[in-house]
Design an enzyme around this catalytic site. Structure first.
Site, PDB file in Angstrom:
ATOM      1  N   GLU A 482      90.931  52.536  47.293  1.00 21.62           N
ATOM      2  CA  GLU A 482      89.821  53.255  47.931  1.00 21.62           C
ATOM      3  C   GLU A 482      89.442  54.498  47.146  1.00 21.62           C
ATOM      4  O   GLU A 482      88.265  54.884  47.111  1.00 21.62           O
ATOM      5  CB  GLU A 482      90.182  53.611  49.376  1.00 21.62           C
ATOM      6  N   HIS A 485      86.956  53.579  44.579  1.00 20.45           N
ATOM      7  CA  HIS A 485      85.601  53.595  45.144  1.00 20.45           C
ATOM      8  C   HIS A 485      85.079  55.036  45.213  1.00 20.45           C
ATOM      9  O   HIS A 485      83.904  55.305  44.902  1.00 20.45           O
ATOM     10  CB  HIS A 485      85.612  53.012  46.555  1.00 20.45           C
ATOM     11  N   HIS A 488      83.835  56.248  42.012  1.00 17.95           N
ATOM     12  CA  HIS A 488      82.552  55.613  41.688  1.00 17.95           C
ATOM     13  C   HIS A 488      81.405  56.425  42.295  1.00 17.95           C
ATOM     14  O   HIS A 488      80.325  56.534  41.702  1.00 17.95           O
ATOM     15  CB  HIS A 488      82.558  54.186  42.246  1.00 17.95           C
TER      16      HIS A 488
END
Length: 698
Positions: A482, A485, A488
């Site tokens: 996670e 992510h 990102h």
């Protein structure tokens, strides 16, 4: 159903903390001022404001250009995004009856609003005109990409279709939003409503101290002091299945876990699933596609269901072989211990843990003391610092939406503010299960440098009292996933919100997150942060070696249960839609056709498969985790080949072409720019340990 208006009176922005500009540090939402009563009037005003902006863009008499059409669309809806971001953060991670009631009202209302935008003839005519004149517009590469994405999104929503088709598509979108909300709320209700109460010491047989403590806390929270409770949170149920020597209780808990959404009562999802599948199939036909799977994949990297099924089945056969061998090994252990029964799904984790102990002298009680939650958070931050030069400072003066939420300011290598990271790590009854990343604000440069606010949500079992929360190795991997992510979103460096951060194709979005998991296993990271919570000593070399040797242990099981769900998802969206499908028979038939061992069930049974039924996020796209794994396994091998997991040249390419790039490039082009070649699929099988050493060398 419309949302009630705030009515006449004083300026709503002066009374409603969701409206107006937030005078808070870094634009963090003023969570402490927001109550459920603020959402209905805020949504009403925000939707009205966005509608007025859309009308203005469509009615603009000037010839369409990028600024007055695309940039104007990108700037519109700011207030609505602001309100919705706060609302859905609470709806997912800290909900209550009032929030859920609003969610049931607002979800179809927002779907109707989105349809009105995407099916607006005047707006689409302007986008279409720009696309036709693209070569004469002198757009840069990013603007060209944004224009292309706008035309694709509008076309896939039904823009340009006849009026009756558009009207039906809008009806479908609105109904689907209601159904998806009901599905997720039903699953949460089943999760909240179940407790396995352990009354006696005999009921606790086999449970390690960390699980006993967590179960005692769960009982206390449910008004049962002095008892122990197992919940349907994955951090509670999975270790119970792993350690409990009470086979009858394992079976009871497993039945409840796998039957969420299948109660036969008010929270049963059967009718919801049937209607959603019918509506998806109808939508696909209206848009000119054979099935919903064909429609969905046309805008993904995979492009076709055939390409997806080819990948899934290529991995299925070696996974099935390994899983079948593992099932036989577990059966042998059970028989040696006097078990006169066939291994069942509620037995697998229990005997797998025994096998791991026997083969690798490794068990959770040995490993967990080295995986403190706080240390693993530090490990993720350290990895981001080594790769990308980021630093993280906890800001205790900044408050999240719940007292458990921790807020960190993120800075770049030059010490400049990059964004905020919010970590919400502990399970609670107001939070849906699973783990996810979301954004309270995406990065963009349309109105100056707008920095991102990113959230990671987990469901770890909190330790009792002042003891540190300890994670399993899989929990730590989830945290790294996670956080990949989150990076990102945090590292995004684009101008337009349309292509910011994780706003990419579904089978590309998992690449940055799954790639980041690899650094958890790096000796430099584990030796530095896997410290025993009592002694502070690093993990011994021999324990580290055993942990690495066991990386692919039970991989046949993990791959088979995932692939089963991915194949069921794809086949479900390729199959002819019946009025009332027999979903249990569909699952059973496909498992039999695949030859899945009886002791392995789908990772997500359909009645609680939130990935594909709580919305359209992963519908006909659950395969994307494996598609991305082809990329992440091959991508990390670039660092292995370089001989340095933090190779600065590769790290810069990774940042520039993957983490910071948003959707500026086609994913295949982005991967080539990072890796220098197309991905080599064999890396996936090597990573999962599904090839023999000789095969791996070949």
């Amino acid at each position: 159903m419309s949302i009630a208006s705030a009515g006449p009176g004083p300026d709503p922005a002066a009374l409603n903390p969701l409206l107006g500009d937030w005078q808070t540090p870094f634009g963090l939402p003023p969570f402490d001022l927001v109550g459920p009563e603020h959402f209905r009037p805020a949504f009403e005003q925000a939707i009205a404001a966005h509608e007025a902006e859309i009308v203005s863009i469509g009615a603009n008499p000037a010839e369409p250009d990028f600024e007055n059409t695309i940039t104007a669309l990108e700037r519109s809806g700011r207030l609505l995004r602001q309100v919705a971001s706060v609302f859905y953060a609470l709806a997912g991670a800290d909900t209550n009856d009032e929030i859920q009631a609003i969610e049931r009202e607002i979800s179809p209302r927002l779907a109707r609003h989105r349809s009105a935008l995407y099916l607006d003839d005047r707006i689409f005519a302007r986008i279409d005109a720009l696309a036709a004149r693209r070569g004469r517009l002198a757009l840069d590469a990013e603007q060209n990409r944004v224009l292309e994405r706008y035309r694709t999104v509008f076309t896939r929503a039904g823009a340009g279709k006849p009026a009756d088709t558009k009207a039906r598509l809008a009806e479908i979108a609105e109904r689907m939003a209601s159904l998806g909300t009901s599905f997720s709320q039903n699953v949460l209700a089943d999760e909240k409503g179940y407790s396995l109460v352990l009354e006696s010491e005999d009921d606790l047989a086999g449970l390690p101290d960390f699980l006993r403590d967590a179960a005692a806390d769960a009982a206390e929270a449910r008004g049962l002091p002095g008892k122990h409770v197992i919940t349907l949170s994955r951090s509670s149920i999975e270790p119970f299945l792993q350690f409990s020597t009470r086979r009858d209780l394992r079976e009871q808990a497993f039945a409840a876990w796998t039957s969420r959404g299948e109660s036969g009562g008010a929270t049963d999802n059967t009718a919801i699933m049937a209607e959603m599948l019918a509506l998806r199939a109808e939508k696909a036909r209206l848009l000119g596609h054979d099935t919903f799977a064909h429609f969905r994949l046309a805008d993904e990297m995979a492009k076709t269901p055939d390409a997806v099924l080819k990948l899934l089945h290529s991995v299925w056969e070696p996974a099935k072989r390994r899983a079948t061998e593992d099932a036989a090994a577990l059966q042998s252990i059970a028989q040696d211990e006097g078990g006169n029964f066939e291994i069942a799904p509620w037995d697998w984790r229990f005997y797998a843990e025994r096998r791991r102990k026997a083969e690798f002298d490794l068990d959770e009680e040995t490993l967990k003391p080295f995986f403190q939650l706080d240390r693993m958070i530090e490990a993720a931050f350290y990895t981001a610092s080594r790769l990308f030069g980021l630093s993280f400072e906890e800001r205790k003066d900044l408050k999240g939406y719940h007292r458990d939420v921790r807020v960190f300011e993120v800075k770049d290598a030059q010490g400049r503010h990059l964004g905020l990271f919010l970590g919400d790590y502990f399970a609670r009854s107001s939070k849906r299960s699973g783990a996810w990343m979301s954004q309270l604000r995406p990065q963009h440069r349309l109105a100056g440098a707008v920095t991102p606010i990113v959230v990671n949500v987990m469901n770890f079992a909190r330790a009792s009292g002042s003891a540190p929360t300890l994670l399993s190795f899989d929990d730590a991997r989830t945290l790294f996933h996670e956080f990949g992510h989150a990076l990102h979103g945090l590292l995004s460096d684009v101008t337009y919100p349309m292509i910011s951060g994780t706003a990419v194709s579904r089978d590309w979005v998992e690449f940055p997150s799954q790639l980041f998991e690899h650094w958890l296993e790096e000796p430099e990271v584990l030796k530095r942060f896997a410290l025993h919570y009592r002694t502070g000593e690093p993990m011994p070399d021999e324990l580290f070696e055993r942990l690495m040797a066991a990386r692919s242990f039970n991989e046949g099981f993990a791959t088979a249960e995932y692939l089963g769900s991915a194949i069921v998802d794809m086949q479900l969206h390729l199959a002819p839609v019946e009025e009332t499908p027999d979903f249990r028979a569909f699952e059973t038939g496909l498992r039999r056709e695949l030859g899945m061992p009886d002791a392995i069930v789908l990772r997500h049974r359909l009645p609680h498969f939130a990935h594909i039924f709580s919305g359209d996020g992963y519908s006909a796209a659950y395969y994307s985790y494996m598609w991305s794994e082809v990329l992440d396994s091959d991508g990390f091998e670039a660092f292995v080949e370089a001989g340095d997991p933090f190779d600065p040249t590769l790290a810069k390419k990774l940042r520039d072409f993957v983490y910071a790039a948003g959707f500026k490039r086609d994913p295949e082009e982005a991967y080539l720019a990072f890796r220098g070649r197309a991905p080599e699929p064999g890396a996936l099988l090597r990573q999962r340990g599904l090839v023999a050493p000789v095969e791996a060398e070949a």
